[in-house]
Design a protein around this motif. Sequence first.
Motif: not given
Length: 676
Positions: A74-89
């Motif tokens: 959530a923090v990454l998406r708020e501060r860097h909305p231009e950078t996609p975040v993938l979560v390896a589950v």
Amino acid sequence: MSFPRQCIDDRSAVLVVSAAGADDAIVEWLSGAEEYEVRAVEDGAAALAAVGADVWCVVARPSLQTDDGEDLVAVLRERHPETPVLVAVDAESDLASVARRIATAGGRIVPTTGADDADRQALQEAVRTALGEGEHRHADAWVRSIFDQFFEHYDVMGFVKDAEGRYVFASDYSGGPRPEALLGRTGLDLAREREAPLDVMERRHELAMSVLETNEPILEDVQRYGEGESAFWFSHTLVPWRDEAGEPRGVIGLVREVSERKRHERSLERQVARLEQFTSFVSHDLRSPLQLLQGYLDLARAGDEAAFDEIEYATERMEELLEDLEALATEEEPSIDRDRSAALVTTARDVWSVLSTPEATLEVDLPEATVVSASTAGLRPLLENLFKNVRDHAGEDVTVRLGALDGGFYVEDDGVGIPETERDDVFAEGYTTAEDGTGTGLSIVTDVAGEHGWDVDVTDGPDGGARFEFRNVMMATRPDVDYALGPPHEIEDSVDVGGIKTAGSAVREAPGTWTVRGAGDDIWKDANDFHFAYATLSGPARIEARVADVEAVNPFSKAGVIVRGGREDDATHAYVGRTVDRGPEVAWRSEAGAQTVTQQLRAPSDRAAWVRLERDGDRVTCSLSTDGERWDVVDQRDVALPERITVGLAVCSVVPRALCTARFENVAINEIQRVE
């Protein structure tokens, strides 16, 4: 990878965030790709520090938090909305619950087992897709940054309007409204919201709707707004804005002020016209002294000693004319010496004595001491040609009156006048109604007025004759009034006036010595932006100072003394000071909310080494000095001022976001009392 990406950032990076750091299997699965490099960090704090312009994708393990305990995704998406975040589950996890949490935070899950080649390929493909999205998002941010910096350093207005003509984007530019005040409104909306007509916005709306209707661009369309001293020009470029299917969505535009260029062009046009008139001017202006010379030669031969004085005057006048015409023919740009004050009444009587008939009368409704900021050589041709025009058209028994206007003077007669339908033509070269006229006289009048920055108009006189009015004239009807100094006042505070984008300051270095820093668009027309170090007092007052230095931020950067009806943006005011490269300057706003008119003297800046303002009722006097001892009055006008006023030091950079530093010495503010 796009070409701009290759040129600017080389390879993009994928950041892996895992408690195992570089030992996480994900690092191995993603390593070896040519289009990106892999970096690894072990916790949320390191991840936030590592995400930069070249990190275009983040791959994280679930349940990671920042140092504050917040969800890392959530923090990454708020501060860097231009950078996609993938979560390896891991496949063994509760994918449904994890997916909901990650989706809510703005991330995207990628199931992995770590053993299946298909899972590895799926993760690698997901990263490639995310990198593509990241590139587009970073490219958008990159383009926005480029244009933000472009508009910050290039004083133009860029805008986008939708199909209804409403602003959906606007950049900030000097002298213009704030972008947030434009969004969602059309130019017509903005014009209706103002008490005074907003012709610029209306015209911009018309141009935008024309592009929408015709689907054709408008390139470098230059429009003029206002008249006389307050006239200004904007260049408009508008092109259609279309969607992916080519359908019209609106208009993209660029607007920039080109007033300085247009004034320079007009100055060159006037110079060319004067050179073309050279022959006519020689024959026209030399005619009177030649006639005078011929008439008095016979009297001199007959023994009339007084005739020699008139002959001497005629020859001196011919010499002056030839010098003026030589300068006209050789100078690249017109230049009238305004470094002296011409005695208006004395010069008028002198010219009248030569040109008038015995039956004609000159009435002067001006104090004898009245002066204008012009050389006598510059003022004389204007009066000569006005009086010649009266002599040729109004009859031998005409009465001519010379009187004062607020900020100017008039010359009127009781002759037949000029029909209203012909008033636009009388100043044109070649126009005449006299049988033996050359049609150059009144065009010379407009040339002289134009070179001094004066506005000239023709109307009816009170007795039916012609009345020529000259306005925005630096003129003083009471230049010899003396004042006794009363109690002194100290500067008490400073404030930014107007739409300032960079805050200014004022520092007292020593008694009477101040360093003032100010930004702002200008003190001119609608602009009223500067830093103001002031004192507040009542009644007649004087402020004077030595302007020791003005930083060269812009040729029109200025520093001087000012008296105002208050600190409000629209307050009445009078100002005198110096500019960096345009010589001494005066500025006036006689009525609250009106436009400010200015005049620059064509004189060295050291002519305004010392500046002074004196307020006596509504009359304000501007004076200049080179040494602080001998003062020259350069202008007097009536300004609607309240009993209690603010007076002080004004500095304006004429560059919206840049500060100009000026140093003032010998600053003195006093109450004054007139010495009768």
